[in-house]
Structure formats: C-alpha cells, structure tokens
Design an enzyme around this catalytic site. Sequence first.
Site, mmCIF file in Angstrom:
data_model
loop_
_atom_site.group_PDB
_atom_site.id
_atom_site.type_symbol
_atom_site.label_atom_id
_atom_site.label_comp_id
_atom_site.label_asym_id
_atom_site.label_seq_id
_atom_site.Cartn_x
_atom_site.Cartn_y
_atom_site.Cartn_z
ATOM 1 N N SER A 214 0.868 -1.175 0.000
ATOM 2 C CA SER A 214 0.000 0.000 0.000
ATOM 3 C C SER A 214 0.903 1.223 0.000
ATOM 4 O O SER A 214 2.065 1.144 0.425
ATOM 5 C CB SER A 214 -0.890 0.001 1.249
ATOM 6 O OG SER A 214 -1.481 1.274 1.478
ATOM 7 N N TYR B 86 -1.965 -0.630 10.406
ATOM 8 C CA TYR B 86 -1.964 -1.050 9.002
ATOM 9 C C TYR B 86 -0.665 -0.616 8.319
ATOM 10 O O TYR B 86 -0.028 -1.394 7.600
ATOM 11 C CB TYR B 86 -3.167 -0.430 8.303
ATOM 12 C CG TYR B 86 -3.387 -0.877 6.884
ATOM 13 C CD1 TYR B 86 -4.052 -2.071 6.601
ATOM 14 C CD2 TYR B 86 -2.938 -0.098 5.811
ATOM 15 C CE1 TYR B 86 -4.265 -2.477 5.291
ATOM 16 C CE2 TYR B 86 -3.144 -0.499 4.511
ATOM 17 C CZ TYR B 86 -3.815 -1.687 4.244
ATOM 18 O OH TYR B 86 -4.017 -2.088 2.947
#
Length: 250
Positions: free
Chosen positions: A142, A155
């Site tokens: 990501s 995350y």
Amino acid sequence: MLLRDKVIIITGATSGIGEATALEAARQGAKVVLAGRREEKGEALAARIRGEGGKALFVRTDVSVPADIEALVARTLQAFERLDGAFNNAGIPGPIGALADVPVEEYRKLMNVNLDSVLLCMQHEIRAMQKSGGGAIVNCASILGLVGAPAFGAYSTAKHGLVGMTKAAAVDYAAAGIRVNAVLPGPVETEIWNHVNQGDQVFAAFTQGVPMQRYARSEEVARPVVFLLSDWSSYVTGTHLAIDGGYMIR
C-alpha cells in the site's frame, strides 16, 4: 497473452483487486489458482474464467492458517506440476485508531494476515519456483507502506514491513531467477472499506488527497500486477510500484 501457460497463484482472489487480477491473468493466458476463504464466490469466479475459455482452480485458503498455505501450493503443483508466479494479495483493514489505543489482539491479527502470512506464502512459493527454474512474486502492499496516515498506524506498520520483506526476498533469490516486487495501491474501490468503521468517510477523505481526484478501479491495479508477473518485467525486482493517482508526488 503476457502470461501464456504460466501457473499463477492469487490469494484474496474472491473480490476486489484479487478478483480483477485473476480475470486479467486468465485473459492473458495464465492458469490461475484462486485462493480465498469464501468457497461459493471462489468457485463462481473459477467457473466464470473457465466459461471465458481460461483455466482456473479454486482452493479454499485461510492465509492465517499455515497448513492452508502449504496445502494451497501443494494442490497447485498437483494440478499443474509447476508454479511460475504468485500475487500475495490477501489482507484485512485491521483496527483503525491511534497506536496507543489499538487493542493488542487486533494488532496481532492484522500482522498475522497482512505480514506473517506473506512470509509463509513466499516460503512455499519460492521452494516451488526453485524446482521450476524461477518465477515472479508480487506482494500487495500500500502507499501506507511508505508514508503514515492518522489512525492507520497498525496497518501502515504491516505494509512498511511488507515492503522491506519484498526487498529482502528480491536480494536473496535474484540469482535463482525469482523476482519479487510489490505494488502499492492508493485508494481503490473495493469491499474492504465495508469492514472499516465509518469507511465511506475515511475513503472519501483519502481520495481527496489524490491529484487525479478519484479512486482506482480494481482492474487499474490488476494490469500492473500482470505486467510484474510477466516476462515483460524480466529485469525488474525489488521494486515497489505506486498505483495511486499521484498521491505520492505531493
């Protein structure tokens, strides 16, 4: 036909980026092995690919269970006798909130699925590729693997780790003909946001930071993944490709 006759494993294949990549890989000639927890969706996707003239096999897999990962690669070799590529895409959004407030058990679950499982997947995939003479692995990280964002500390931690793991594996296995790269999507419209508290608002705020002023469609991530799995990227390893509408150039 960038992936003609290549055997490709795709985890998290029953929705979103994984589903789009499975469809595109099959259309580019790959024999795709679909891994996911939702059996009905997985079998339906495999049937759709076969209906379009492709080759697909669904193997129910929970990447948080090490035995499932081992069985996935074993079933792939049993069905197709080799492994040429893998897209390690399965992941969860995890707990949202400042790091000091993140419940430890939720943090551990996030790391298990988003980071630890990729290590286990790569271990089995690499061993299989060594027997086949090489291959290509793409890990789905990501843009939060390069930067931080409010309330996404857990995350971001996992995705930063995944970027580092990708580089390490690329160095370890480059001479063996195994390439390892990562894609770093920005905001993508997938059902993962349905599992995030106030996901619509978070997604909208995230998208506002994108110079292109829109989110990505899953197929816009799938196509670069297919490129990295193909021989067209034969001199590319250890890289992380941002697919973010310009988010990282700010």
